[in-house]
Design a protein around this motif. Structure first.
Motif, mmCIF file in Angstrom:
data_model
loop_
_atom_site.group_PDB
_atom_site.id
_atom_site.type_symbol
_atom_site.label_atom_id
_atom_site.label_comp_id
_atom_site.label_asym_id
_atom_site.label_seq_id
_atom_site.Cartn_x
_atom_site.Cartn_y
_atom_site.Cartn_z
ATOM 1 N N GLY A 5 8.681 12.841 2.064
ATOM 2 C CA GLY A 5 8.841 14.367 1.889
ATOM 3 C C GLY A 5 8.329 14.643 0.486
ATOM 4 N N ALA A 6 8.160 15.994 0.386
ATOM 5 C CA ALA A 6 7.465 16.666 -0.840
ATOM 6 C C ALA A 6 8.446 16.043 -1.980
ATOM 7 C CB ALA A 6 7.483 18.087 -0.806
ATOM 8 N N GLY A 7 7.992 15.829 -3.018
ATOM 9 C CA GLY A 7 8.457 15.204 -4.252
ATOM 10 C C GLY A 7 8.535 13.490 -4.260
ATOM 11 N N TYR A 8 8.550 12.945 -2.979
ATOM 12 C CA TYR A 8 8.668 11.673 -3.101
ATOM 13 C C TYR A 8 7.346 10.926 -2.695
ATOM 14 C CZ TYR A 8 13.508 12.531 -2.910
ATOM 15 O OH TYR A 8 14.729 13.142 -3.406
ATOM 16 N N ARG A 9 7.434 9.715 -3.006
ATOM 17 C CA ARG A 9 6.257 8.776 -2.675
ATOM 18 C C ARG A 9 6.645 7.416 -2.852
ATOM 19 N NH1 ARG A 9 1.163 6.928 -6.090
ATOM 20 N NH2 ARG A 9 2.600 4.949 -6.200
ATOM 21 N N ALA A 10 5.836 6.525 -2.202
ATOM 22 C CA ALA A 10 6.170 4.977 -2.367
ATOM 23 C C ALA A 10 6.580 4.659 -3.936
ATOM 24 C CB ALA A 10 5.236 4.177 -1.602
ATOM 25 N N SER A 11 7.073 3.645 -4.090
ATOM 26 C CA SER A 11 7.408 3.333 -5.561
ATOM 27 C C SER A 11 6.218 2.565 -6.043
ATOM 28 C CB SER A 11 8.498 2.681 -5.743
ATOM 29 O OG SER A 11 8.636 1.480 -5.363
ATOM 30 N N TRP A 12 6.008 2.340 -7.448
ATOM 31 C CA TRP A 12 4.696 1.784 -7.731
ATOM 32 C C TRP A 12 5.039 0.158 -7.255
ATOM 33 C CZ3 TRP A 12 1.070 4.430 -9.454
ATOM 34 C CH2 TRP A 12 1.042 5.714 -9.776
ATOM 35 N N ASP A 13 6.254 -0.271 -7.411
ATOM 36 C CA ASP A 13 6.640 -1.604 -7.033
ATOM 37 C C ASP A 13 6.353 -1.727 -5.353
ATOM 38 O OD1 ASP A 13 7.317 -2.650 -9.777
ATOM 39 O OD2 ASP A 13 9.386 -1.974 -9.407
ATOM 40 N N SER A 14 6.742 -0.785 -4.649
ATOM 41 C CA SER A 14 6.762 -0.990 -3.305
ATOM 42 C C SER A 14 5.255 -1.290 -2.856
ATOM 43 C CB SER A 14 7.404 0.132 -2.640
ATOM 44 O OG SER A 14 7.229 0.120 -1.207
ATOM 45 N N VAL A 15 4.578 -0.324 -3.560
ATOM 46 C CA VAL A 15 2.964 -0.472 -3.010
ATOM 47 C C VAL A 15 2.513 -1.906 -3.198
ATOM 48 C CG1 VAL A 15 0.784 0.278 -4.003
ATOM 49 C CG2 VAL A 15 2.552 1.911 -3.859
ATOM 50 N N MET A 16 2.985 -2.420 -4.402
ATOM 51 C CA MET A 16 2.475 -3.918 -4.906
ATOM 52 C C MET A 16 3.461 -4.924 -4.095
ATOM 53 S SD MET A 16 1.665 -3.259 -8.774
ATOM 54 C CE MET A 16 0.669 -4.870 -9.051
ATOM 55 N N GLY A 17 4.091 -4.665 -3.057
ATOM 56 C CA GLY A 17 4.692 -5.767 -2.264
ATOM 57 C C GLY A 17 5.921 -6.081 -3.022
ATOM 58 N N LYS A 18 6.488 -5.489 -3.630
ATOM 59 C CA LYS A 18 7.694 -5.687 -4.456
ATOM 60 C C LYS A 18 9.062 -5.242 -4.113
ATOM 61 C CE LYS A 18 9.333 -6.483 -9.412
ATOM 62 N NZ LYS A 18 9.017 -6.301 -10.603
ATOM 63 N N VAL A 19 10.217 -6.194 -3.929
ATOM 64 C CA VAL A 19 11.388 -5.721 -3.527
ATOM 65 C C VAL A 19 12.208 -5.407 -4.736
ATOM 66 C CG1 VAL A 19 13.427 -6.376 -1.982
ATOM 67 C CG2 VAL A 19 11.002 -7.115 -1.364
ATOM 68 N N THR A 20 12.937 -4.384 -5.035
ATOM 69 C CA THR A 20 13.679 -4.275 -5.892
ATOM 70 C C THR A 20 15.119 -3.699 -5.449
ATOM 71 O OG1 THR A 20 13.123 -1.867 -5.912
ATOM 72 C CG2 THR A 20 11.803 -3.417 -7.374
ATOM 73 N N GLY A 66 0.830 -1.245 -0.154
ATOM 74 C CA GLY A 66 -0.066 0.187 -0.091
ATOM 75 C C GLY A 66 0.932 1.264 -0.014
ATOM 76 N N LEU A 67 0.274 2.439 0.306
ATOM 77 C CA LEU A 67 1.051 3.636 0.120
ATOM 78 C C LEU A 67 1.682 4.263 1.262
ATOM 79 C CD1 LEU A 67 -2.266 4.866 -1.852
ATOM 80 C CD2 LEU A 67 0.140 4.796 -2.703
ATOM 81 N N ASN A 68 1.227 3.944 2.402
ATOM 82 C CA ASN A 68 2.152 4.613 3.643
ATOM 83 C C ASN A 68 2.435 3.461 4.797
ATOM 84 O OD1 ASN A 68 0.312 6.929 2.301
ATOM 85 N ND2 ASN A 68 2.387 7.817 2.846
ATOM 86 N N GLY A 69 1.597 2.393 4.786
ATOM 87 C CA GLY A 69 1.732 1.620 5.874
ATOM 88 C C GLY A 69 2.816 0.718 5.961
ATOM 89 N N LEU A 70 3.372 0.607 7.220
ATOM 90 C CA LEU A 70 4.444 -0.182 7.346
ATOM 91 C C LEU A 70 4.251 -1.352 8.446
ATOM 92 C CD1 LEU A 70 7.807 -0.948 6.923
ATOM 93 C CD2 LEU A 70 8.229 0.881 8.495
ATOM 94 N N TYR A 71 4.519 -2.550 8.146
ATOM 95 C CA TYR A 71 3.820 -3.406 9.288
ATOM 96 C C TYR A 71 5.024 -4.271 9.798
ATOM 97 C CZ TYR A 71 -0.553 -2.691 6.494
ATOM 98 O OH TYR A 71 -1.506 -2.099 5.786
ATOM 99 N N LEU A 72 4.880 -4.893 10.914
ATOM 100 C CA LEU A 72 5.748 -5.821 11.497
ATOM 101 C C LEU A 72 5.318 -7.031 11.254
ATOM 102 C CD1 LEU A 72 6.448 -3.931 14.826
ATOM 103 C CD2 LEU A 72 7.584 -3.337 12.759
#
Lengths: 267, 704
Positions: free
Chosen positions: B617-632, B545-551
């Motif tokens: 920060g401004a100008g940044y966001r979670a990457s498209w891959d990260s949102v979809m649970g992908k490690v690059t 997802g967009l902002n959530g970090l889970y343990l």
């Protein structure tokens, strides 16, 4: 069992060959033809929108039922929408009305009245253009038609009424002589589905189109019209008799509703 | 003269029919019969309704009076109108007002209120609008993102609603015939504030407010917005039918369908929902034909009973799409065709198949007839939650102009809905959310900046002023609304969040991997989507997802390894290490804050919340891959997609806007305050569970 089968068979045959079958077939064909004609001659898109708007305003009455100004406004829109819809339906209706009216006139010749039953009395009414003509008018009958009472002269209405009866099935010509001229009127006696003309007229083109199945009377005779009081024909359905027009109305509507759905035509 | 003569036969027939005898009057065929019957039926039904309404009106008024005597009696306004401009940014609004582009919003600012509106944590539309409508923090409404995760398998599911087929089926051979209704479960908890208004007898018209699917009962009308699925059950799957041979698949949101040619006619199909009658029976399809005319650069389409022509670069109107499964089961949708090109390849774009509002297979409004009413009144309209096809623009299936034509087409429909609702709701609440502001800013932010990676191929001087035009358009809408309201109406313009550039992507999963919090299976340096090849037995934290970090918490996640006793320490460690993280390429701060959700979420659903929220920060966001649970391999990279602006960052950086026609006294208004404020304006008591605080009106002028 055999009797029941024979009865059922005879019922089916009578239905299939009788006036009911004709009305059913004609209604279905007319329903289809009229829907197709309506589809081709109307602005389908505009009619669709007009109907949708009407439905929307109806739904608004329900959705906002606690808000009287909205409800009243919706009624106004429903009335305006109805007028708009009728306007849109008017042009295709003109195309539809003309052929169907002519068709119905012709069908009424066969289905509107029954022939005079054998030996049943009927009235032949001749309407003259003046009372003078009444004095020398005579009636010449074929052997199958008999007079059952002396003629009645109604001078005030320029009419003579003869009470007659037919003794055999068939169509017969009766001759009315007046002022040295002789004119015919056909009478149908017995059963079946003959083409019946209840009246023969002089002039009156539109009246003849809609009411008469015989040629116009000559212009130089003193007779305005000759009419016979044929009994109305009732078509029996489940013990109820009704005029063919009502049956045609219902069946062609049903057929039309079915065909409009099948053909996707907005009416 | 000619006209006169041509009219004569008609007149003759008319005169004949009117004045000549009997039979013609008796019956004029089914056409006349239908016309008369239809009209009569409309009037008859209207009469019945009116009779019913008039007869029962005194009783209903009495009941309403008793119910609402404490409501309108103490209400500050007869009516409150809330325009939701999803994503309208206060900084841009201020800038454009200074430039004189937004005279109507400036009027509101001068006469009433203009302020930043604090958004939710995270600053994501479904979260913020859920808070708007419930007046509570996410811990009480259970929406934390578009997606939530299944702790059993680490896979995502839609957070707002769950749709399942009917429970009972009868099996006959290969067929499995469903009995009963489709099961739709709303996942958003909490009670919308218009429910409380309705309880007090105050009517509400609610249009396209996000996360109102499935619609809930209340006294008023509602059309669901964001989160309404398409006919396939997805959040929008477009279709590109093409003769171009390609094995490429779209990353998300669309499918490529081959188009076959035979005798100059091109045939293809639109994929529909799965066949409900046969298990694994595949998707249903709706076939169509295209007959190109290369000279005219146009083509004729045949789609079921619909026939229409399109020029290259032109959209069709909404056309009905029926997917027949047999045995009388038909799914009803609507879609639009867009002729992309005819040469060298024939390419047709088809929008996601929306639920037909005039024949909804799923409830998308309350009452169900409301969507039908709007469809009959205005014609078919987009019902999909995310109706503007951002994926198609991202994937270069649509160009800028085609996307804008689609977005503004939908926008115009919603304007019509709003104005109809304004006409119908003279008392009570009228609220409408416009998504256009959000979608257009997402897709065209690249032209607002000088050196956005997604617009480097276009010289800055040639950048179209799409966002400026958007704000001006919204301002004109506000102006038209202002013309229709009087001083007894409070007008509020709000947004759920603001906007910032999205020039750089950060793959948080990659950072977690490179810093030892997330492990891949031996020999792997990257994962597939949704954590394919992640070794859960050695993973302590992950993000989707967009902002959530889970343990990866023991006892919660199926393969959890983090002891709950060590969770707080791990959260602190992650917060410490991620906060202030610098992008080495630019030297800018990529993460400006990390927030432990335990510290600010309160309520019965906090267990479903992410453990941490990452504020980019401004100008940044979670990457498209990260949102979809992908490690690059890479943590930071340029964002070159058309989706070039975003708000899923540090919520402190993207507040929304608050404009109002009457002045409120409030230093730091927040979106959570809107619901209590509205209830207070109508003189209602506030439910105890509300988290927001009502704002006070500055002037007693509003008092009645």
């Amino acid at each position: 069992m055999a009797c029941f089968a024979a009865f059922s068979f005879s019922m089916v045959i009578s239905i299939l060959t009788g006036p009911l079958a004709i009305v059913i077939v004609v209604s279905v064909v007319v329903g289809l033809a009229m829907v197709v004609l309506f589809g081709y001659t109307s602005d389908q898109k505009a009619i669709g929108i007009a109907k949708d708007q009407l439905k929307a305003h109806l739904l608004a009455v329900r959705l906002y039922r606690d808000q009287i100004p909205v409800v009243m406004g919706s009624y106004g829109k429903i009335l305006r929408g109805t007028v708009r819809y009728l306007k849109l339906a008017f042009k295709p209706l003109l195309y539809v009305i003309v052929p169907i009216t002519l068709l119905m006139v012709q069908m009424d010749r066969y289905l509107g009245q029954t022939p005079i039953p054998v030996n049943a009395p009927f009235l032949l009414t001749v309407h003259f253009s003046s009372s003078d003509a009444l004095n020398d008018a005579t009636l010449a009958l074929p052997s199958e038609i008999v007079m059952t009472a002396p003629p009645v002269h109604i001078a005030a209405d320029y009419q003579i009424v003869w009470r007659l009866a037919g003794t055999r099935d068939g169509s017969y010509e009766m001759n009315i002589n007046a002022g040295g001229q002789s004119v015919e009127k056909v009478v149908c006696v017995g059963g079946g589905l003959p083409r019946i003309s209840t009246v023969r007229l002089r002039g009156q083109f539109w009246n003849r189109v809609f009411s008469s199945a015989e040629p116009s009377l000559p212009e130089n005779v003193s007779i305005e019209s000759i009419s016979i009081n044929y009994p109305d024909r009732n078509i029996e359905i489940a013990g109820y008799g009704m005029n063919w027009i009502w049956l045609f109305f219902i069946l062609s509507m049903v057929a039309g509703f079915i065909f409009k759905e099948l053909l996707g035509i907005q009416i | 003269m000619k006209g006169l003569w041509s009219a004569r036969p008609t007149r003759v027939v008319l005169v004949a029919l009117v004045f000549l005898p009997a039979l013609a009057h008796a019956y004029a065929g089914p056409g006349a019969g239908f016309a008369v019957l239809s009209s009569f039926w409309a009037i008859f039904v209207a009469f019945l309704y009116s009779f019913y309404a008039l007869m029962t009106w005194p009783f209903r008024q009495l009941v309403r009076f008793l119910r609402r005597r404490n409501a309108y009696g103490r209400a500050k306004f007869e009516r409150v109108v809330i325009l939701g401009f999803d994503g309208m940014d206060p900084d841009l609004a201020e800038r454009f007002m200074k430039e004189g582009r937004l005279p109507n919003l400036a009027k509101l600012r001068d006469r009433g209120t203009f302020s930043k509106l604090r958004t939710t944590f995270p600053a994501i539309s479904p979260v913020a609008w859920s808070t708007f409508l419930t007046g509570v923090n996410p811990g009480k409404h259970n929406i934390y993102d578009f997606l939530a995760r299944d702790t059993n398998n680490y896979l995502p599911f839609l957070s707002s609603a769950e749709i399942k087929g009917p429970k009972r089926h009868i099996k006959i051979g290969k067929y499995s015939i469903p009995f009963g209704k489709t099961q739709i479960k709303g996942m958003r908890k909490g009670t919308p504030f218009w429910h409380w208004l309705g309880e007090a007898g105050i009517f509400s018209s609610v249009i396209r407010v996000p996360v109102t699917f499935p619609p809930e009962k209340f006294q008023g009308v509602l059309l669901s917005g964001m989160c309404v699925p398409d006919l396939k059950g997805s959040q929008g799957t477009f279709c590109l039918c093409t003769t171009r041979v390609s094995d490429d698949k779209f990353r998300e949101g669309g499918v490529r369908v081959p188009m076959d040619r035979k005798n100059g006619v091109y045939r293809s199909y639109i994929p529909g929902p799965d066949n409900p009658l046969i298990e694994k029976g595949g998707e249903l399809r709706a076939d169509f034909e295209v007959r190109p005319d290369l000279r005219a650069k146009s083509a004729r389409f045949v789609f079921g009973p619909e026939k229409f022509a399109l020029e290259v670069g032109e959209y069709s109107e909404w056309v009905p799409a029926e997917f027949k499964a047999g045995m009388g089961f038909t799914a009803h949708g609507i879609c639009r065709f867009y002729l992309k090109g005819l040469s060298p390849e024939v390419e047709v774009y088809v929008t996601p198949v929306n639920i037909d509002p005039g024949h909804p297979d799923l409830p998308i409004s309350h009452p169900v007839t409301y969507s039908i009413y709007l469809a009959k009144l205005l014609g078919p309209y987009a019902t999909l939650g995310l109706a503007e096809d951002t994926w198609a623009l991202n994937e270069h299936v649509l160009d800028d102009d085609a996307f804008l034509a689609q977005a503004y087409g939908n926008h115009e429909d919603r304007e019509k809905m709003l104005f109809d609702a304004l006409d119908k709701t003279k008392q009570g609440l009228c609220t409408c959310v416009f998504d256009t502001t959000d979608r257009v800013q997402h897709m065209f932010w690249r032209y607002l900046e000088e050196d956005h990676p997604a617009a480097r191929d276009v010289p800055h001087s040639e950048h179209p002023q799409v966002i400026q035009d958007l704000y001006e358009r919204m301002d004109r809408l506000v102006g038209r609304v202002m013309e229709r309201i009087d001083d007894d109406t409070l007008l509020m313009v709000i947004s759920d969040h603001g906007f910032k550039s999205f020039a750089r992507c950060m793959n948080l999963n990659a950072w977690l991997h490179q810093n030892g919090y997330l492990a891949l299976k031996d020999g792997k340096s990257e994962s597939g989507d949704w954590f394919d090849d992640v070794d859960w037995s050695r993973t302590r934290a992950y993000t989707m997802g967009l902002n959530g970090l889970y343990l990866n918490l023991k006892g919660r996640e199926k393969q959890g390894i983090v002891d709950p006793a060590e969770a707080d320490a791990l959260k602190d460690e992650l917060r410490e290490r991620l906060s202030g993280l610098v992008d080495p390429a630019s030297g800018a701060v990529g993460v400006t804050g990390v927030f432990v959700t335990d510290e600010f979420y309160r309520g019965p659903y906090t267990e479903n919340a992410p453990d941490l929220l990452v504020g980019y920060g401004a100008g940044y966001r979670a990457s498209w891959d990260s949102v979809m649970g992908k490690v690059t391999r890479q943590i930071f990279e340029d964002n070159t997609k058309a989706w070039s602006g975003d708000h899923c960052i540090d919520p402190r950086l993207v507040p929304g806007v608050l404009f109002s026609s009457h002045k409120f006294i409030e230093d730091k208004p927040a979106i959570v305050d809107v619901a209590p404020t509205i209830l207070k304006l109508f003189g209602l008591a506030l439910p105890a569970h509300f988290d927001g605080k009502p704002w006070a009106l500055a002037s007693p002028a509003g008092d009645r």
